[in-house]
Write an enzyme that holds these catalytic residues in place. Structure first.
Site, short mmCIF file in Angstrom:
data_model
loop_
_atom_site.label_atom_id
_atom_site.label_comp_id
_atom_site.label_asym_id
_atom_site.label_seq_id
_atom_site.Cartn_x
_atom_site.Cartn_y
_atom_site.Cartn_z
CG ASP A 487 -1.91 -1.03 1.28
OD1 ASP A 487 -2.46 -1.34 0.22
OD2 ASP A 487 -2.17 -1.58 2.37
CB CYS A 488 3.82 2.10 1.74
SG CYS A 488 2.83 1.92 3.21
#
Ligand code: BGC
Ligand code: NOJ
Length: 815
Positions: A487-488
């Site tokens: 997600d990062c």
């Protein structure tokens, strides 16, 4: 250094000093009523949804970190001394202390000045209440005059509102007290039809429902005025902070023991029967009164507790191993399976690190969690799959999250995490392999929950795969969208505004940045769907998926291979991420795991090369870090990953979720030593001895262990709610021990250190109990099976004839 010890026989972790490096928590409840509880009785309770139906109050990020809970106080009338038998909040130096965290219950016991107090907390199956049973024993030579106090603080139901809307909330609080039972009914007069109750088995010397009356002005839970004075004030809350406290007087002769029971519960009345008498403002208590009296009877409480123990024994009995390694046994047999069930119940909502307010159910998370609990609760896994699939969008895409109460997609976070849909295929495949329930594919499931859009679930899977094919980038690799599993890694975000959400900000049109991880995941999913199609007799379709997978492998070979490992991605400028040409972030763990799991590079040695690179560049004694070199500064084109200081979280932390991908990949190469070595590096039980370094609970996985670049290398964070639980369970049970459900039956294909002489397993699978004995004959991973005394070909145990409920398997390992 240890702060406790495993009691394997009782399936408990026994904490032997209260000042653990961090609060070490457990979960109460397994159906609709839940709570978290720490080793010093901190925590809170809720009904179904930790945000919308919060029963009791808890303040996150407090000092001390864990504060507010289910606190009992004892006071000695002789000298006025009072203490908390759970250590917090008074932190009196106790003569002894133990906290036993078990399967769905916690018992905290201590002795102070000859008074032993033990409180057990649990939620009976089928009920929306929790029971605290406090047993007090006088071990002195003289009689003791004691006062026992219970205490908790009510939350005004909606946890976010409760923590922010003081101008209203200080005026709304309401309670009723009837027959010694405290009823919390804030907003019941208007639109709520639910209330909480807090009851005690003994006749009361007093009660309090207004926090300030109990604590006294300018005091806190360490030194409640009413406890200090030995008398509760019978206060009735009008606004401010409603709470519940009971006072019971106990005179105990030497050696005498008394048990006091408290019940905290939740109840919803029908809209038209809220008040009694009708037309009044008084809660209708007709339904709850018998429930309360039932659970104030010790015999009923013990029966409910035994039922809970039996429930867990049965669930855990589905997979039991006996191996040469105690860490493996206790994680597989007890704690890892337990953690999987907790992630099933909680998703990412409630822990010490998840506030119960924030994230909903993740589309990707929920599919992965399923891999860890599907064998224990296949019917509920089926239901979960249908819930998840109902939020899928017509184009095959997915809301990244959905809300547990409404089961609707969450518009705030939105969509376009381009890996999401592929996880649905993996989740459904796992369910099919476990259950053999092919009918699930024909279940009619809507898109975006819109009535009239239903198609068979199978079509959802087809659209999931197509979603990737419709979104290929300049190299022919899948476009990443907002982000993939990581997600990062926000390649389209380009966020330069403080406070902007990395998850929802997209400043690029997303037509360039590509993900090698999604490529690998696509191959994995396409192969699964091809197998499913084939089993349904759809040869041509199966072939099409194999062809698409093969094409993706070719593209990955050409554009995803960096020379000694798989690249991670291409950014918005078409530049590689996770490549030797990068200044930082040259090699990432994710594509090495997923691509090898998808079989890419197995035939030509690249898989071996990739895993060797992992070993030399990413592995540390505390686990395998996510990437190297860590990002030393913020990279606008990479996003959140570079927002973390080096060594933490996705910026080169040991992200435990991904470690099992490497274990599985190593197992696929037949390298049992390496696979098992990685397994043990992050196995919480194997790290118990360094609890002062690890700091989180030694009985469950944490999402992250600080990486080599961090000042606190080896320190874990974000325990409990993480895909780490499911994936480690899959790695050890299915790939290292090798007991693997397949579409054709149960496979036995262990890949383990050569030094292991063997192991035994009991596995309930599709209504049959398999007793499996694996015996090592020599080095290697070759398997020869004997089933009920007869040798069979291959490593899959053939399905027994109908009516057979037990099968005995002997597997010779190695040659
Ligand atoms: C965390 C991720 C998480 C994401 C979405 C990030 O801050 O580092 O692990 O998946 O937030 O909630
Ligand atoms: C946590 C999320 O829940 C998981 O799905 C994600 O993949 C990891 N963070 C990595 O960023």
């Amino acid at each position: 250094m240890k702060f406790g010890t495993f009691d394997d026989a009782r399936r408990e972790y026994v904490i032997t000093r209260p000042d653990t490096p961090l609060p070490w928590i457990n979960y109460l409840g397994c159906e609709t009523y839940f709570g978290i509880i720490s080793n010093t009785a901190g925590g809170y309770s809720f009904y179904r949804d930790a945000r919308m139906r919060r029963l009791t109050r808890y303040r996150y990020n407090n000092a001390p970190l864990d504060f507010g809970g289910r606190y009992i106080y004892l006071r000695d009338a002789a000298d006025g001394a009072y203490w908390s038998p759970s250590w917090q909040p008074t932190k009196t130096k106790l003569d002894d202390y133990t906290c036993r965290h078990g399967m769905g219950y916690t018992t905290i016991a201590s002795t102070f000045k000859g008074i032993r107090a033990e409180t057990r907390y649990f939620v009976p199956l089928g009920e929306t209440l929790e029971i605290w049973t406090t047993t007090i024993t006088n071990t002195r030579a003289t009689a003791a005059d004691l006062d026992l106090f219970s205490s908790l603080e009510f939350a005004l139901w909606e946890a976010w509102d409760d923590a922010t809307n003081y101008q209203r909330n200080y005026s709304t609080g309401q309670v009723e007290v009837e027959d010694g039972v405290i009823y919390h009914k804030t907003e019941y007069r208007e639109r709520r039809d639910h209330f909480a109750y807090f009851a005690c088995s003994e006749s009361l010397a007093g009660f309090d429902t207004q926090r300030d009356a109990f604590l006294g002005a300018y005091r806190d839970w360490r030194e409640p005025l009413a406890v200090e004075q030995g008398a509760l004030t019978n206060s009735i809350a009008h606004g401010w902070q409603p709470m519940g406290a009971h006072q019971v007087k106990l005179t105990l002769q030497p050696g005498e023991t008394r048990t006091v029971t408290f019940v905290l519960g939740y109840h919803e009345n029908p809209q038209d029967a809220k008040f009694d008498p009708p037309g009044s403002q008084t809660i209708n208590k007709q339904i709850v009164k018998p429930v309360i009296s039932k659970y104030l009877q010790p015999a009923n409480v013990e029966a409910a507790f035994e039922a809970l123990r039996a429930y867990w024994a049965d669930l855990l009995g589905i997979f039991q191993v006996h191996t040469p390694d105690a860490h493996v046994d206790r994680m597989v047999n007890v704690w890892n399976a337990y953690q999987n069930m907790v992630t099933f119940n909680m998703s990412r909502s409630t822990s010490l690190y998840e506030s119960g307010i924030g994230r909903g159910m993740g589309f990707r998370d929920s599919n992965q969690d399923l891999l860890g609990f599907v064998h224990m609760v296949p019917e509920r896994a089926r239901e979960r799959i249908l819930d998840i699939a109902s939020t899928q969008l017509p184009n095959g895409g997915a809301y990244h999250q959905y809300q547990p109460l409404t089961k609707r997609g969450n518009n705030d976070v939105g969509s376009n995490f381009n890996d999401d849909p592929l996880w649905l295929i993996l989740g459904v495949a796992a369910y099919l392999k476990e259950s053999g329930d092919w009918s699930v594919l024909d279940a009619l499931v809507p898109y975006d929950n819109a009535a009239g859009t239903e198609t068979p679930l199978y079509e959802h899977l087809q659209r999931s795969l197509q979603y990737t094919l419709d979104r290929l980038g300049p190299h022919g690799l899948p476009l990443i969208g907002r982000a993939d599993w990581n997600d990062c890694l926000n390649l389209n975000c380009f966020s330069d505004t403080p406070g902007q959400s990395f998850q929802t900000t997209t400043n690029k049109d997303g037509k360039v940045a590509e993900s090698v991880l999604i490529a690998g995941l696509f191959v994995l999913a396409a192969d699964e769907l091809a197998d499913i199609a084939l089993a349904r007799g759809l040869q041509a379709e199966a072939q099409r998926y194999r062809d698409e997978a093969a094409k993706m492998v070719t593209v990955t070979d050409e554009h995803g291979w960096d020379g000694a490992w798989f690249k991670r991605a291409y950014d918005d400028f078409g530049q590689p991420v996770g490549s030797s040409v990068c200044e930082e972030g040259q090699i990432f763990i994710e594509p090495q795991g997923i691509c090898v799991m998808a079989g890419i590079g197995l035939a030509d040695g690249r898989a071996t090369k990739a895993l060797d690179s992992v070993a030399t560049r990413l592995a540390t004694p505390h686990g395998i870090v996510l990437q190297q070199p860590a990002y030393s500064r913020y990279h606008l084109n990479l996003g959140e990953i570079s927002s973390y200081p080096p060594g933490y979280k996705e910026n080169a932390g040991v992200f435990c979720h991904t470690n099992p991908w490497i274990m599985i990949a190593e197992a696929m190469l037949g390298r049992g030593e390496a696979a098992f070595d990685y397994y043990q590096r992050i196995n919480p039980s194997a790290r118990e001895a360094i609890s002062e370094v690890h700091r989180c609970e030694p009985y469950v996985y944490a999402q992250m262990i600080a990486g080599i670049d961090a000042a606190t290398h080896g320190e874990a964070k974000n325990s409990w709610l993480s895909g780490t639980a499911a994936w480690n369970y899959v790695a050890i049970t299915q790939w290292l021990l090798g007991i693997r459900p397949t579409l054709n039956g149960l496979q036995v294909a262990p890949v383990l250190p050569a030094s292991w002489p063997g192991f035994t397993v009991t596995r309930r699978f599709q209504g049959v109990t398999y007793t499996i004995e694996v015996v090592r004959r020599g080095p290697g991973t070759q398997v020869a099976l004997e089933v009920d005394g007869a040798s069979v070909h291959g490593d899959v145990v053939p399905r027994p004839k109908p009516g057979v409920s037990a099968v005995s398997v002997r597997a010779s390992l190695g040659s």
